[in-house]
Design an enzyme around this catalytic site. Structure first.
Site, PDB file in Angstrom:
ATOM      1  N   GLU A  30       0.850  -1.178   0.000  1.00  0.00           N
ATOM      2  CA  GLU A  30       0.000   0.000   0.000  1.00  0.00           C
ATOM      3  C   GLU A  30       0.893   1.238   0.000  1.00  0.00           C
ATOM      4  OE1 GLU A  30      -3.750   0.969   2.650  1.00  0.00           O
ATOM      5  OE2 GLU A  30      -1.895   1.428   3.738  1.00  0.00           O
ATOM      6  N   ASP A  49      -3.382   4.026  -2.571  1.00  0.00           N
ATOM      7  CA  ASP A  49      -4.428   4.359  -1.609  1.00  0.00           C
ATOM      8  C   ASP A  49      -4.817   5.836  -1.642  1.00  0.00           C
ATOM      9  OD1 ASP A  49      -6.216   3.631   0.453  1.00  0.00           O
ATOM     10  OD2 ASP A  49      -4.823   4.379   1.962  1.00  0.00           O
TER      11      ASP A  49
END
Length: 194
Positions: A110, A131
């Protein structure tokens, strides 16, 4: 659907059966709406692990029936390096190194900034979860990644924003609300005497 049987048994099972069918039909219906919005972009809609305890398998089945694909079923499918892992490891490079050394084939990292992409890729990430990126940031990230890893847009994706994000060239878009907050479909069970 028409069913026949003992009235007492059917009345006993009615509410649980209806609640389950309504919930799963709601997931499939919402998934289909999201899939329709990204049709023709080449991007794939994914669910997340945000499921009701004990219902993960059937909720993810409902996503597939709506035309989406399943992300990870559990923690064993892939290593996912998130911001807390990066903080504990002392940096993105070390966090990815540890994930790679575990022997897991798929390493999802992420990232929430463009400058995290190269360090993640250099250490062996093969899937980047971008993200809360804007469409402009996603487009830039896809160009930087340049096919070296799968790309996934995630975070706050709605029916109103999904098309613009899909058109950036990402491989996947993950939407937690598919299983987390899909409205139940309106389904009833009416008894008829014979």
């Amino acid at each position: 659907l028409h069913i026949r049987g003992n009235a007492r048994a059917m009345l006993t099972a009615e509410r649980s059966a209806l609640n389950t069918v309504q919930h799963l039909s709601g997931i499939a219906t919402m998934t289909r709406e999201y899939v329709a919005k990204i049709e023709g972009t080449g991007a794939t809609l994914l669910d997340t692990r945000k499921t009701i305890p004990g219902l993960r398998v059937i909720e993810k089945y409902a996503v597939r029936m709506g035309g989406g694909q399943n992300h990870r079923m559990g923690l064993w499918d892939a290593a996912m390096v998130k911001d807390n892992h990066v903080a504990v490891a002392g940096g993105i490079e070390e966090a990815v190194r540890r994930a790679v050394s575990s022997g897991v084939e798929t390493i999802i990292v992420e990232v929430d900034r463009i400058d995290q992409i190269e360090p993640a890729l250099s250490e062996g990430a093969n899937h980047l979860l971008l993200d809360n990126f804007t469409p402009e940031m996603l487009r830039e990230a896809v160009a930087v990644i340049d096919g070296r890893a799968k790309t996934e847009a995630s975070g706050g994706i709605t029916l109103e924003t999904i098309r613009k994000k899909a058109e950036t060239g990402v491989d996947y878009l993950s939407v937690g609300r598919l299983t987390q907050s899909a409205p139940a479909a309106d389904i009833g069970l009416d008894f008829k005497s014979e």
